[in-house]
Design a protein around this motif. Sequence first.
Motif, mmCIF file in Angstrom:
data_model
loop_
_atom_site.group_PDB
_atom_site.id
_atom_site.type_symbol
_atom_site.label_atom_id
_atom_site.label_comp_id
_atom_site.label_asym_id
_atom_site.label_seq_id
_atom_site.Cartn_x
_atom_site.Cartn_y
_atom_site.Cartn_z
ATOM 1 N N PHE A 38 29.799 6.300 36.688
ATOM 2 C CA PHE A 38 31.232 6.478 36.919
ATOM 3 C C PHE A 38 31.913 7.172 35.728
ATOM 4 C CE2 PHE A 38 30.720 3.242 40.249
ATOM 5 C CZ PHE A 38 31.498 3.808 41.251
ATOM 6 N N TYR A 39 31.384 6.956 34.556
ATOM 7 C CA TYR A 39 32.006 7.530 33.359
ATOM 8 C C TYR A 39 31.838 9.046 33.318
ATOM 9 C CZ TYR A 39 33.891 7.007 28.623
ATOM 10 O OH TYR A 39 34.702 7.052 27.513
ATOM 11 N N GLY A 40 30.652 9.469 33.721
ATOM 12 C CA GLY A 40 30.411 10.904 33.782
ATOM 13 C C GLY A 40 29.698 11.423 32.549
ATOM 14 N N LEU A 41 28.765 12.327 32.784
ATOM 15 C CA LEU A 41 27.962 12.891 31.698
ATOM 16 C C LEU A 41 28.807 13.736 30.751
ATOM 17 C CD1 LEU A 41 25.182 13.283 30.431
ATOM 18 C CD2 LEU A 41 24.798 15.191 32.017
ATOM 19 N N GLU A 42 29.753 14.469 31.312
ATOM 20 C CA GLU A 42 30.561 15.368 30.474
ATOM 21 C C GLU A 42 31.387 14.582 29.462
ATOM 22 O OE1 GLU A 42 33.987 18.829 30.962
ATOM 23 O OE2 GLU A 42 32.960 18.041 32.737
ATOM 24 N N LEU A 44 30.680 11.615 28.304
ATOM 25 C CA LEU A 44 29.761 11.052 27.310
ATOM 26 C C LEU A 44 29.394 12.085 26.256
ATOM 27 C CD1 LEU A 44 27.347 8.882 29.509
ATOM 28 C CD2 LEU A 44 28.974 8.062 27.809
ATOM 29 N N GLN A 45 29.180 13.338 26.695
ATOM 30 C CA GLN A 45 28.849 14.391 25.745
ATOM 31 C C GLN A 45 30.011 14.646 24.790
ATOM 32 O OE1 GLN A 45 27.779 17.561 28.418
ATOM 33 N NE2 GLN A 45 25.582 17.019 28.401
ATOM 34 N N GLN A 46 31.221 14.580 25.315
ATOM 35 C CA GLN A 46 32.386 14.786 24.462
ATOM 36 C C GLN A 46 32.501 13.679 23.412
ATOM 37 O OE1 GLN A 46 35.678 14.953 27.188
ATOM 38 N NE2 GLN A 46 35.212 17.038 27.898
ATOM 39 N N LEU A 47 32.299 12.466 23.876
ATOM 40 C CA LEU A 47 32.363 11.353 22.936
ATOM 41 C C LEU A 47 31.213 11.399 21.934
ATOM 42 C CD1 LEU A 47 33.389 8.468 25.346
ATOM 43 C CD2 LEU A 47 34.789 9.484 23.559
ATOM 44 N N GLY A 48 30.042 11.887 22.398
ATOM 45 C CA GLY A 48 28.894 11.993 21.507
ATOM 46 C C GLY A 48 29.123 12.940 20.363
ATOM 47 N N ALA A 49 30.058 13.847 20.533
ATOM 48 C CA ALA A 49 30.360 14.797 19.457
ATOM 49 C C ALA A 49 31.370 14.239 18.468
ATOM 50 C CB ALA A 49 30.893 16.103 20.060
ATOM 51 N N MET A 50 31.908 13.054 18.737
ATOM 52 C CA MET A 50 32.924 12.482 17.863
ATOM 53 C C MET A 50 32.269 11.716 16.706
ATOM 54 S SD MET A 50 35.477 10.982 20.817
ATOM 55 C CE MET A 50 36.452 10.080 19.600
ATOM 56 N N PRO A 51 32.666 11.968 15.449
ATOM 57 C CA PRO A 51 32.131 11.203 14.315
ATOM 58 C C PRO A 51 32.359 9.707 14.474
ATOM 59 C CG PRO A 51 33.373 13.103 13.549
ATOM 60 C CD PRO A 51 33.618 12.999 15.023
ATOM 61 N N LEU A 52 33.461 9.339 15.177
ATOM 62 C CA LEU A 52 33.773 7.931 15.366
ATOM 63 C C LEU A 52 32.613 7.182 16.014
ATOM 64 C CD1 LEU A 52 35.684 5.468 15.570
ATOM 65 C CD2 LEU A 52 36.497 6.422 17.739
ATOM 66 N N VAL A 53 32.029 7.754 17.060
ATOM 67 C CA VAL A 53 30.955 7.079 17.795
ATOM 68 C C VAL A 53 29.748 6.867 16.897
ATOM 69 C CG1 VAL A 53 29.378 7.247 19.750
ATOM 70 C CG2 VAL A 53 31.768 7.947 20.010
ATOM 71 N N TRP A 54 29.403 7.875 16.117
ATOM 72 C CA TRP A 54 28.230 7.758 15.242
ATOM 73 C C TRP A 54 28.495 6.761 14.110
ATOM 74 C CZ3 TRP A 54 23.790 9.494 16.917
ATOM 75 C CH2 TRP A 54 23.791 10.489 17.893
ATOM 76 N N LEU A 55 29.716 6.758 13.591
ATOM 77 C CA LEU A 55 30.054 5.773 12.568
ATOM 78 C C LEU A 55 29.940 4.359 13.131
ATOM 79 C CD1 LEU A 55 31.196 4.961 9.796
ATOM 80 C CD2 LEU A 55 33.488 5.273 10.745
ATOM 81 N N MET A 56 30.488 4.173 14.332
ATOM 82 C CA MET A 56 30.423 2.851 14.950
ATOM 83 C C MET A 56 28.988 2.443 15.258
ATOM 84 S SD MET A 56 33.472 1.691 14.972
ATOM 85 C CE MET A 56 33.504 0.356 16.150
ATOM 86 N N LEU A 57 28.150 3.421 15.650
ATOM 87 C CA LEU A 57 26.738 3.119 15.901
ATOM 88 C C LEU A 57 26.078 2.593 14.628
ATOM 89 C CD1 LEU A 57 24.177 3.130 17.636
ATOM 90 C CD2 LEU A 57 23.872 5.541 17.027
ATOM 91 N N CYS A 58 26.363 3.228 13.498
ATOM 92 C CA CYS A 58 25.787 2.774 12.230
ATOM 93 C C CYS A 58 26.245 1.353 11.901
ATOM 94 C CB CYS A 58 26.181 3.725 11.099
ATOM 95 S SG CYS A 58 25.418 5.354 11.227
ATOM 96 N N MET A 59 27.520 1.063 12.117
ATOM 97 C CA MET A 59 28.041 -0.270 11.819
ATOM 98 C C MET A 59 27.424 -1.324 12.742
ATOM 99 S SD MET A 59 29.958 0.369 9.265
ATOM 100 C CE MET A 59 30.805 -1.179 9.011
#
Length: 692
Positions: A38-42, A44-59
């Motif tokens: 339901f969220y959609g691949l597009e 997810l790809q946009q969010l995957g490009a955000m530094p926020l998501v990667w920072l949160m993944l590390c935390m």
Amino acid sequence: MDPTSTRDIGPRTGTPLWLYLAGVTVAGGAVLGVALSFYGLERLQQLGAMPLVWLMLCMVIIGELRPIASPRTSPDQGAPTSLPFSFALLISLGLPVAGLVQAVASVIAGVARGHSPHRVAFNIAQYILSFGAADLVLTLLLTRGSEPPHSVTGPDLAGLALAGAVYFGCNVVLVDAAVAIHERAPLGATLRKDIGQRLFVHGVLLSLAPLVSVAMTHEIWLVPLFFFPLAALYTSATLSVKREHQANHDELTGLANRKLLILRTQEALAEAQQRKSRVGLLLLDLDRFKEVNDTLGHPTGDRLLQTVARRLTHSVRPGDLVARLGGDEFAVLLPQVRDAASAREVAARLRVSLAEPMRLDGMDFDLEASVGIALYPNHAPDFELLMQRADVAMYVAKERRTGVELYEPDKDRNSTARLSLFGELRRALVDDELLMYYQPKVGLADHRAVGLEALVRWRHPQRGVLPPEDFVPLVEQSYLMRSFTHEVLERTLPQIARWWEAGVRLPVAVNLSARELLDPTLPDILAAALRRHGVAPQALRLEISERVMVAEADAITPTMLALADLGVSLALDDFGTGYFTLARLNGLPVEEIKIDESFVRRSLADPDGHLIVQSAVDLVGTLGMRAVAEGVESEGVAADMRSMGCYAAQGRYFAAPLQAEAVIPWLVEHGGQQPPAGYRGRGASEEHSRSA
């Protein structure tokens, strides 16, 4: 990774635990799959490009590797410090992102800790289902914008609190249900364990999630600052748990110690009383472990104990508790056991697990164990009595070499009557209630007395004169042994001095226990006692039971050599009742072997008995020692012993045990002793001998 944990062992296909884990895993995977679709691949790809998501993944990854454990959990279990970050993702970015980040972090943390795939998959699934339930509450109660990230305001706090409570409830139920099935424990009891502490810790972590969410939406580089308060919380909790773990666990093996065993047993007994069920306590002692320590040293013995601990833990049922009580003694608590047969099955598995050779330093070690079993309420109503009766059963297993024994009252040397005797015996040592009797030992060649044996009796105020078999075994198992031996010597040595002064110069034998012979100070204590009473060392003979020689031959050898250097002669008593080989006496200062009366009595009626005694007498003579027959009660047996070459004999055929004042009259009239100077004789001596 905890070497004693059994949660990474995969359940058998088709079992209730397997069905539950599979069901939760499939449900969690389905929820995440639907959310992502339901969220959609597009997006997810946009969010995957955000530094926020990667920072949160590390935390989240760091938080997964640093959970806040409770006293009842291992260090890699408990509330993860990743929760504020993963829940903030749920608030601001929704279930798909939060679930995906949590899944990736769980896989990385699981691999780092060596968790099994089924455990990692279940952890991910229970997170997804708990987050899904919380997300449903957030969707219903919060007003969210069309595009993430969603911001949090003051009026949203009530909805956030309810979502956090739903997450906590789902998470606790999903995890504790798996634990309850794994440990075969009631779900209600599992849910109640540490519930207060878990609620507090999760409440603190979830309360930080809205703050993290605000930081995410305004300035993402503020998010790492939350690392410091979480690190402080983690460190404080870890130190507290570590201190409690050290207080309740054995340092060498990591197993529960006696303190924790008592606590868990009391809890199990309380639950069993409510459910009308049984609790089992197994006491396990390693056979011949002392030989490993003596031969290869304590470091090797310690490594062997660590291996034993791992094998025992992986051989019991989930939910059972393995504890180390000290040395090579272990206990296993069975909080739920159907019957004695089920407890025996567990005991058998424990012995089989230890039977497989253990390889250390290029050598294979074969260990065996003796296990005693006691059940609540069948055998005892509380921990202390349960432990005592498991101990009784364990010693029966050792003595009979059966491996496993269930407690039976008729085999209990520490019955209620005997325990009451123990308290009275302490008083007897103070109130001068011990009596010494002396039984002559007669040479078979000429029927002249060649020695005496000191035998203790207890003049009990109510029960009359008690023989040694009624109280000496109780003394040998207690702290009264040293006081008891001291009292026997203090009564015997002055009597020996009086006899030798009167010209009756026969050695008097005194029996010693294993505990006394294991005391390296015994020779010095004995030497001081001999000097104090003016007794020559050759006037005293010490008798050592064959059972002691079997169990502690190497340990007591230095003491035996020191006693021989002192000039005190040694005899091996009760020969034939154990498994001692006379050839092992070579080099030991033993002058006399006393053949047990159970063999002597069968020598005439049983050809095999006669052959056994004859072989023993021949071997004793070959080794340069004297053979003495015990329990001779007839002229025929005495003649048979003489014909086989026995040096001397004891028994009622010659004389029953005599009181001290009756000894010299008997020696003069029956033992070939010349009357001491001034001796006038006692006509009653023969009558006393017959009636004693």
